[in-house]
Write an enzyme that holds these catalytic residues in place. Structure first.
Site, mmCIF file in Angstrom:
data_model
loop_
_atom_site.group_PDB
_atom_site.id
_atom_site.type_symbol
_atom_site.label_atom_id
_atom_site.label_comp_id
_atom_site.label_asym_id
_atom_site.label_seq_id
_atom_site.Cartn_x
_atom_site.Cartn_y
_atom_site.Cartn_z
ATOM 1 N N ARG A 244 -7.586 -3.396 9.467
ATOM 2 C CA ARG A 244 -6.690 -4.338 10.160
ATOM 3 C C ARG A 244 -7.374 -4.967 11.384
ATOM 4 O O ARG A 244 -7.071 -6.098 11.753
ATOM 5 C CB ARG A 244 -5.388 -3.662 10.550
ATOM 6 C CG ARG A 244 -4.616 -3.147 9.324
ATOM 7 C CD ARG A 244 -3.176 -2.858 9.608
ATOM 8 N NE ARG A 244 -2.632 -1.914 8.639
ATOM 9 C CZ ARG A 244 -2.222 -2.239 7.408
ATOM 10 N NH1 ARG A 244 -2.306 -3.485 6.991
ATOM 11 N NH2 ARG A 244 -1.740 -1.315 6.588
ATOM 12 N N GLY B 23 -5.063 7.737 5.610
ATOM 13 C CA GLY B 23 -4.181 8.739 6.212
ATOM 14 C C GLY B 23 -2.974 9.016 5.340
ATOM 15 O O GLY B 23 -2.515 10.158 5.224
ATOM 16 N N ASP C 69 1.914 -1.103 11.976
ATOM 17 C CA ASP C 69 0.579 -1.535 11.542
ATOM 18 C C ASP C 69 0.288 -2.982 11.929
ATOM 19 O O ASP C 69 -0.802 -3.490 11.663
ATOM 20 C CB ASP C 69 0.454 -1.396 10.019
ATOM 21 C CG ASP C 69 0.453 0.067 9.591
ATOM 22 O OD1 ASP C 69 0.100 0.935 10.423
ATOM 23 O OD2 ASP C 69 0.810 0.341 8.428
ATOM 24 N N ARG D 257 -6.421 1.739 17.844
ATOM 25 C CA ARG D 257 -6.158 0.298 17.727
ATOM 26 C C ARG D 257 -5.799 -0.354 19.055
ATOM 27 O O ARG D 257 -6.008 -1.547 19.224
ATOM 28 C CB ARG D 257 -5.036 0.036 16.716
ATOM 29 C CG ARG D 257 -5.525 0.138 15.316
ATOM 30 C CD ARG D 257 -4.518 -0.367 14.303
ATOM 31 N NE ARG D 257 -5.114 -0.211 12.983
ATOM 32 C CZ ARG D 257 -4.437 0.002 11.868
ATOM 33 N NH1 ARG D 257 -3.123 0.076 11.909
ATOM 34 N NH2 ARG D 257 -5.068 0.121 10.719
ATOM 35 N N ARG E 14 2.847 5.947 -3.290
ATOM 36 C CA ARG E 14 3.981 6.785 -3.697
ATOM 37 C C ARG E 14 4.252 6.670 -5.191
ATOM 38 O O ARG E 14 4.586 7.656 -5.850
ATOM 39 C CB ARG E 14 5.212 6.399 -2.877
ATOM 40 C CG ARG E 14 5.119 6.919 -1.421
ATOM 41 C CD ARG E 14 6.048 6.144 -0.513
ATOM 42 N NE ARG E 14 6.128 6.686 0.842
ATOM 43 C CZ ARG E 14 5.266 6.437 1.830
ATOM 44 N NH1 ARG E 14 4.214 5.652 1.620
ATOM 45 N NH2 ARG E 14 5.433 6.964 3.032
ATOM 46 N N LYS F 23 0.829 -1.210 0.000
ATOM 47 C CA LYS F 23 0.000 0.000 0.000
ATOM 48 C C LYS F 23 0.864 1.262 0.000
ATOM 49 O O LYS F 23 0.627 2.190 -0.777
ATOM 50 C CB LYS F 23 -0.927 -0.035 1.223
ATOM 51 C CG LYS F 23 -1.861 1.148 1.361
ATOM 52 C CD LYS F 23 -3.102 0.785 2.133
ATOM 53 C CE LYS F 23 -2.869 0.557 3.607
ATOM 54 N NZ LYS F 23 -2.564 1.792 4.362
ATOM 55 N N SER F 24 1.874 1.292 0.863
ATOM 56 C CA SER F 24 2.717 2.497 0.961
ATOM 57 C C SER F 24 3.420 2.782 -0.366
ATOM 58 O O SER F 24 3.502 3.929 -0.811
ATOM 59 C CB SER F 24 3.777 2.307 2.048
ATOM 60 O OG SER F 24 3.168 2.244 3.313
ATOM 61 N N SER G 34 7.105 9.137 12.326
ATOM 62 C CA SER G 34 6.029 8.979 11.350
ATOM 63 C C SER G 34 6.545 9.164 9.927
ATOM 64 O O SER G 34 7.016 10.237 9.555
ATOM 65 C CB SER G 34 4.912 9.998 11.615
ATOM 66 O OG SER G 34 4.066 10.084 10.483
HETATM 67 C C1 S3P Z 1 2.532 4.829 6.300
HETATM 68 C C2 S3P Z 1 3.101 5.184 7.486
HETATM 69 C C3 S3P Z 1 2.594 4.723 8.801
HETATM 70 C C4 S3P Z 1 1.627 3.547 8.673
HETATM 71 C C5 S3P Z 1 0.651 3.746 7.546
HETATM 72 C C6 S3P Z 1 1.374 3.917 6.228
HETATM 73 C C7 S3P Z 1 3.125 5.348 5.047
HETATM 74 O O1 S3P Z 1 1.909 5.773 9.435
HETATM 75 O O2 S3P Z 1 0.942 3.359 9.874
HETATM 76 O O3 S3P Z 1 -0.227 2.636 7.442
HETATM 77 O O4 S3P Z 1 2.825 4.806 3.974
HETATM 78 O O5 S3P Z 1 3.913 6.283 5.128
HETATM 79 P P1 S3P Z 1 2.683 6.907 10.296
HETATM 80 O O6 S3P Z 1 3.518 7.669 9.370
HETATM 81 O O7 S3P Z 1 1.600 7.735 10.897
HETATM 82 O O8 S3P Z 1 3.486 6.176 11.315
#
Ligand code: S3P
Length: 468
Positions: free
Chosen positions: A423, A116, A344, A375, A48, A43-44, A189
């Site tokens: 999750r 987020g 996560d 969570r 990007r 996903k991350s 983060s």
């Molecule tokens: C993510 C960073 C994490 C993670 C989220 C995905 C990302 O959050 O919990 O599911 O893709 O950069 P944080 O940056 O708030 O730790």
């Protein structure tokens, strides 16, 4: 043949006036899990790849991209901002970018759904554009703090009007040439780090982020892949100092980007196989970036039989093939400094801990309170509802395992509130597969944000999960 990527399959609730109907799901106790399954793309990295493709000159092709709702939201936002994002008949995505600073003002509110990452990284991108945009999200995202990104982005010159508490909906007016800053993250983060670095792409000069603990570094790796200059200095404290040189020409890579399978999503079938008697499953091409693999380190410390073979590099990210067999797990104390590399994964680790012998102690996990749900509270409730003893405090949780020679196993039989959190939903269903009685969740819709096809994949391995 191409298709615009807009097929949202009605997952998480977004518009409070027309909420998506809840879809209760039940996991019945089942037998061994067996087979080979392909876990969806990371996903991350998918977010990007789409975003950087949208900011690059030329056409970026992306293979094995996650088609979950979260990434579709990113694609739709970039289309609304002037980039083009299409899905080929073979499932690959084609992104034609506008160049740094080239996005145009969207005609409508950008709805980031449940994501987020989409919201926070996009705010970084928008901070480097002299346009105004309005962002909102679903009932979960509208509760999550945005001030962790609006504070540094305001230092760079962006202006925000947010709902109270720095929450969505919000309006942002960015700057064509934001001010480069040096920013020390108050929380570990990757989203905040990435937002600042992405705004720094439009700044003249160097923008630096200092992170107290290393967080996932996909932004750094992929930006370099698109031609940006990003330097990383390892600090003695375990943190990193990351600098991006502003105003590079981002160029679409010549070769397609292949997205590794998501190690976070893989955690669900992996733990299911570990706890269901007689299981053996294989999962090819799982991402092994060390900023993401804390779950597997922890599971191996607990005694998990996870063999990782054929380690290799794909598109600038390490990957490997997993074979997982049922294992007698023992409780451990998870070191707090491991939290960023498995942030996560605490919900599914807690499920593994429920089947282990002895207690599993997790500390330094306050960040769990500001994820898609609280969570820490949601996991404690999930386990208690199904007969597992849990102690918890502001930033810690102890799960008392039911396993071992005298263990009776997890009773199950509960109904779990998922709070629009994918999750929590998947963790509860995995718990239910190995429990003595069925486990229900109030709503399975959110699973589609990160793991479309989760239920079918689990049932293909031998689980018995169905709409209730
Ligand atoms: C993510 C960073 C994490 C993670 C989220 C995905 C990302 O959050 O919990 O599911 O893709 O950069 P944080 O940056 O708030 O730790």
């Amino acid at each position: 043949m191409t298709a615009q990527i807009s097929a949202l399959n009605g997952t998480a609730e977004t518009d409070p006036a027309s909420p998506v109907t809840a879809r209760p799901v039940i996991a019945k106790p089942g037998g061994p899990l067996r087979g080979t399954v392909k876990v969806p793309g990371d996903k991350s990295i998918s977010h990007r790849a789409v975003m950087f493709g949208g900011l690059a000159v030329g056409e970026t092709r992306i293979l094995d991209v996650l088609t979950g709702e979260d990434v579709v939201r990113t694609a739709e936002a970039f289309r609304a901002l002037g980039a083009s994002v299409d899905m080929e008949a073979d499932g690959s995505w084609r992104v034609r970018g506008v160049g740094i600073g080239g996005l145009t003002e969207p005609a409508n509110v950008l709805d980031m759904g449940n994501s987020g990452t989409a919201a926070r990284l996009l705010l970084g991108v928008l901070a480097g554009h002299g346009i105004t945009a309005f962002l909102t999200g679903d009932g979960s995202l509208r509760k999550r703090p945005m001030n962790r990104v609006t504070v540094p982005l305001a230092l760079m010159g962006a202006q925000f009007t947010t709902r109270s508490g720095g929450r969505l909906p919000l309006a942002i007016t960015g700057k064509d040439e934001p001010v480069p800053i040096e920013y020390e993250l108050p929380v570990a983060s990757a989203q905040v780090k990435s937002a600042v670095l992405l705004a720094g792409l439009a700044a003249r000069g160097a923008t630096t982020v200092i992170e107290p603990q290393a967080t996932r570094d996909h932004t750094e790796r992929l930006l370099r892949h698109f031609g940006a200059t990003v330097t990383v200095e390892e600090l003695e404290t375990g943190g990193r100092r990351i600098t991006v040189t502003g105003q590079p020409e981002l160029t679409a890579p010549k070769q397609p980007i292949r997205v590794p399978a998501d190690p976070s999503s893989a955690g669900f079938p992996v733990v299911a196989a570990l706890i269901a008697e007689g299981s053996e499953i294989s999962l090819p091409s799982i991402g092994l970036n060390e900023t993401r693999t804390g779950l597997y380190t922890s599971l191996q410390e607990m005694g998990a039989d996870i063999v990782i073979a054929n380690r290799r590099d794909e598109g600038g990210e390490p990957v490997g093939d997993f074979t997982v067999k049922t294992s007698a797990l023992k409780g451990i104390e998870v070191p707090p400094e491991r939290a960023p590399s498995m942030i996560d994964e605490y919900p599914i680790l807690a499920v593994a801990a429920a089947y282990a012998e002895g207690k599993t102690v997790m500390r330094g996990i306050h960040e769990l309170r500001v994820k898609e749900s609280d969570r820490l509270a949601a996991v404690a409730a999930l386990l208690r509802e199904n007969g597992v003893t849990v102690e918890d405090g502001d930033d810690w949780m102890i799960v008392h395992g039911t396993g071992g020679s005298n263990g009776q196993g997890v009773p199950g039989g509960g109904t779990v509130e998922t709070h629009l959190d994918h999750r929590i939903a998947m963790s509860a269903l995995v718990l239910g597969h190995a429990a003595q009685n069925p486990v229900r969740i109030d709503d399975g819709n959110a699973i589609g944000t990160s793991f479309p096809g989760f239920i079918e994949l689990m049932n293909g391995l031998g689980a018995d999960i169905s709409t209730d």
